[in-house]
Scaffold this active site. Structure first.
Site, PDB file in Angstrom:
ATOM      1  CB  VAL A  64      -0.988   0.006   1.185  1.00  0.00           C
ATOM      2  CG1 VAL A  64      -1.792   1.297   1.219  1.00  0.00           C
ATOM      3  CG2 VAL A  64      -1.934  -1.188   1.087  1.00  0.00           C
ATOM      4  CB  CYS A  65       3.916   2.211   1.906  1.00  0.00           C
ATOM      5  SG  CYS A  65       3.237   1.973   3.559  1.00  0.00           S
ATOM      6  CG  ASP A  66       5.386   0.084  -4.373  1.00  0.00           C
ATOM      7  OD1 ASP A  66       6.589  -0.152  -4.521  1.00  0.00           O
ATOM      8  OD2 ASP A  66       4.591   0.235  -5.326  1.00  0.00           O
TER       9      ASP A  66
END
Length: 173
Positions: A64-66
Site C-alpha cells: 500500500v505504501c508503494d
C-alpha cells in the site's frame, strides 16, 4: 510529554495509540525536522512559500505504501510547483534505494527515524510500533493546513483524489 490518542486508528485491525496532537484544517502547520536521502535536514521551512502535499506511510517497502508513493509521484504532473514529500520511518538509505528501483523522481522521500519529529508534531507516530500511521496533509504557501486525512486503518489506502484536489486548490489560492 507528548499527547497520546489511544484508539485513534487501527493497524491490521488492532487498536493503536498515536503520539502527538491531531492536526486539523486551518491549523498552522507544525514544524518538523526529518532527513533527506543524503542525511541533510528537511524542515517545513525548507519549502517555505510553496504548497506541500505530505504523504505519510509506515514503510515504502510495503504494497500500500508503494502504491501510495507511486500515485502521488504520478500526480506531480498535475501539481506543478507543489512539493510532494513522502515521510516514513524507513532509513534514508533504504528510501533512496527504493526510489531508484521504483523510478520515483517527483516525490522526495524523507525519513523520520532519528527523532520522530514529524510523527509527534503531526500526531502520526504509532506508539506501539514506532512507525508512522498512514495519512495525507496539504499545507498552503502560508503554512496553513488545508487538508488532513488520518487513514482509520493503517493498511488501507488514503483518498488520493481528495488529497490531489486539495493540493490543486491550494496552488490556485
Amino acid at each position: 510529554m507528548a499527547q497520546e490518542r489511544q484508539g485513534a486508528i487501527t493497524f491490521k485491525g488492532c487498536s493503536v495509540t498515536l503520539v502527538g496532537p491531531e492536526v486539523k484544517v486551518g491549523d498552522q502547520a507544525p514544524d518538523f525536522t526529518v532527513l533527506a536521502n543524503d542525511l541533510s535536514p528537511v524542515t517545513l521551512a525548507s519549502s517555505a512559500g510553496q504548497v506541500r502535499l505530505i504523504s505519510v506511510v509506515p514503510s515504502v517497502d510495503t504494497g500500500v505504501c508503494d502504491a501510495q508513493t507511486r500515485r502521488f509521484n504520478e500526480a506531480a504532473a498535475q501539481l506543478d510547483n507543489a512539493v510532494i514529500l513522502t515521510v516514513s520511518m524507513d532509513l534514508p538509505f533504504a528510501q533512496k534505494r527504493w526510489c531508484a528501483a521504483a523510478g520515483i523522481e517527483q516525490v522526495q522521500t524523507v525519513s523520520d527515524y532519528r527523532d520522530a519529529s514529524f510523527g509527534t508534531a503531526y500526531g502520526m507516530l504509532i506508539k506501539e510500533l514506532r512507525l508512522l500511521a498512514r495519512g495525507v496533509f496539504v499545507v498552503d504557501r502560508n503554512d496553513k493546513v488545508t487538508y488532513v486525512e488520518y487513514v482509520p486503518e493503517a493498511t488501507d489506502h488514503p483518498n488520493y483524489e481528495a488529497a490531489i484536489e486539495a493540493a490543486k486548490k491550494a496552488l490556485l489560492g
